[in-house]
Design a protein around this motif. Structure first.
Motif, PDB file in Angstrom:
ATOM      1  N   GLY A   1      -1.255  -0.821   8.265  1.00 51.66           N
ATOM      2  CA  GLY A   1      -0.957  -1.922   7.359  1.00 51.66           C
ATOM      3  C   GLY A   1       0.520  -2.123   7.121  1.00 51.66           C
ATOM      4  O   GLY A   1       0.901  -2.916   6.258  1.00 51.66           O
TER       5      GLY A   1
ATOM      6  N   ARG B   1      -6.445  -2.416   3.324  1.00 52.52           N
ATOM      7  CA  ARG B   1      -5.125  -3.046   3.439  1.00 52.52           C
ATOM      8  C   ARG B   1      -5.205  -4.437   4.043  1.00 52.52           C
ATOM      9  O   ARG B   1      -4.220  -4.975   4.557  1.00 52.52           O
TER      10      ARG B   1
ATOM     11  N   VAL C   1      -9.506   2.530   6.251  1.00 51.80           N
ATOM     12  CA  VAL C   1      -8.204   2.364   5.613  1.00 51.80           C
ATOM     13  C   VAL C   1      -7.661   0.957   5.852  1.00 51.80           C
ATOM     14  O   VAL C   1      -7.094   0.331   4.945  1.00 51.80           O
ATOM     15  N   GLY C   2      -7.867   0.448   7.059  1.00 52.63           N
ATOM     16  CA  GLY C   2      -7.408  -0.909   7.363  1.00 52.63           C
ATOM     17  C   GLY C   2      -8.064  -1.946   6.473  1.00 52.63           C
ATOM     18  O   GLY C   2      -7.404  -2.892   6.020  1.00 52.63           O
TER      19      GLY C   2
ATOM     20  N   THR D   1       4.486  -2.033  -0.649  1.00 52.58           N
ATOM     21  CA  THR D   1       3.233  -1.322  -0.419  1.00 52.58           C
ATOM     22  C   THR D   1       3.502   0.139  -0.072  1.00 52.58           C
ATOM     23  O   THR D   1       4.607   0.504   0.329  1.00 52.58           O
TER      24      THR D   1
ATOM     25  N   PRO E   1       3.124  -0.294   5.667  1.00 53.97           N
ATOM     26  CA  PRO E   1       3.594  -0.134   4.281  1.00 53.97           C
ATOM     27  C   PRO E   1       5.116  -0.067   4.210  1.00 53.97           C
ATOM     28  O   PRO E   1       5.784   0.314   5.169  1.00 53.97           O
TER      29      PRO E   1
ATOM     30  N   GLY F   1       2.127   3.982   1.637  1.00 53.21           N
ATOM     31  CA  GLY F   1       1.277   4.813   2.478  1.00 53.21           C
ATOM     32  C   GLY F   1       1.503   6.271   2.121  1.00 53.21           C
ATOM     33  O   GLY F   1       2.643   6.685   1.905  1.00 53.21           O
TER      34      GLY F   1
END
Length: 282
Positions: A217, A170, A166-167, A143, A219, A145
């Motif tokens: 999240g 994700r 944003v959360g 993932t 990343p 970011g």
């Protein structure tokens, strides 16, 4: 304070702190180019000239008791998380990137350096999938970011709403995203609780908000485009400590910077200066 006065004050503060004159000219030129391109006021983009000069001195000067020491030797890096091969990009018939290669493994920090206009931000946007290369390819394992140099925040949302938004993208619940955002913010010596809309935040605080959102999240790969703009010296030190924490957690990190002088802070340096495009491992 207008732009010319701010740049003159920055130059004086850099020299007062014993920064090499050549490096001081380079930093002032980079700041002038950023202000010209972004059309931001210098106090918004960088903060006070003395604070910004202190951040530069913290980066390139000799170690001091309050400065972060180089992290200890770590285990060998893990698998490749980002691989860019043969990246070519042209803008209006001008070649910005010509055959650029970059490999970053889990547990590594790569610094992308070079003169203004050499394609640092363009390379990061290509790696993030926001621009397409004319030739070449990028492979990301895991993932991602991304922290942009400019923009990235919504003027009419408060920080907690940014974290929740944003959360959600994700897979995080609202409460968990807000708690995680505040925890990451605390590592940068910032308390977003009770903060107003993003349009009222200083330039440095908006960059902290961008940096926090990039890390939400958990990343695997972090792409950071000069995320310390407007940071004071303490925040700049906190920023590097945060990067080391992410690296120790196995993240692959790419950071665009013009303040880097001591290579013990990173593992790989990609210099995009024309005729000097090389990837070196520290």
């Amino acid at each position: 304070m207008n732009t010319d006065a701010w740049l003159h004050a920055l130059d004086g503060e850099l020299r007062r702190r014993g920064i090499d004159p050549g490096l001081a000219r380079h930093v002032v030129a980079e700041a002038a180019a950023h202000l010209r391109d972004s059309r931001q006021a210098p106090l918004v983009a960088f903060g006070r000239p003395d604070a910004y000069a202190a951040a530069v001195a913290e980066s390139v000067g000799p170690p001091a008791p309050s400065a972060p020491s180089a992290p200890p030797r770590r285990p060998a890096p893990g698998p490749v998380r980002l691989e860019a091969r043969g990246i070519v990009k042209c803008h209006r018939r001008r070649t910005v990137l010509s055959g650029v290669d970059l490999t970053v493994r889990a547990g590594e920090i790569a610094a992308v350096v070079g003169a203004n206009g050499c394609g640092k931000s363009t390379l990061l946007r290509i790696c993030a999938g926001l621009e397409s290369p004319d030739r070449g390819q990028v492979r990301i394992s895991g993932t991602l970011g991304f922290c942009p140099q400019d923009g990235g925040t919504s003027d009419f949302l408060i920080p907690d709403e940014h974290f929740a938004l944003v959360g959600a993208g994700r897979g995080m619940r609202r409460g968990a995203a807000v708690r995680a955002g505040r925890t990451h913010a605390a590592a940068l010596d910032w308390d977003p609780a009770g903060a107003g809309q993003a349009r009222f935040l200083s330039g440095g605080t908006r960059q902290k908000l961008n940096l926090v959102m990039a890390g939400l999240g958990d990343p695997d790969v972090l792409l950071l485009d000069e995320p310390y703009q407007g940071f004071d010296r303490g925040s700049y030190v906190d920023f590097w400590r945060r990067l080391w924490t992410w690296r120790d957690a196995g993240k692959a990190i790419v950071v665009v910077t013009h303040l880097l002088d001591q290579l013990d802070r990173v593992d790989t340096v990609l210099d995009l200066t024309p005729a000097r495009t090389t990837e070196a491992r520290a």
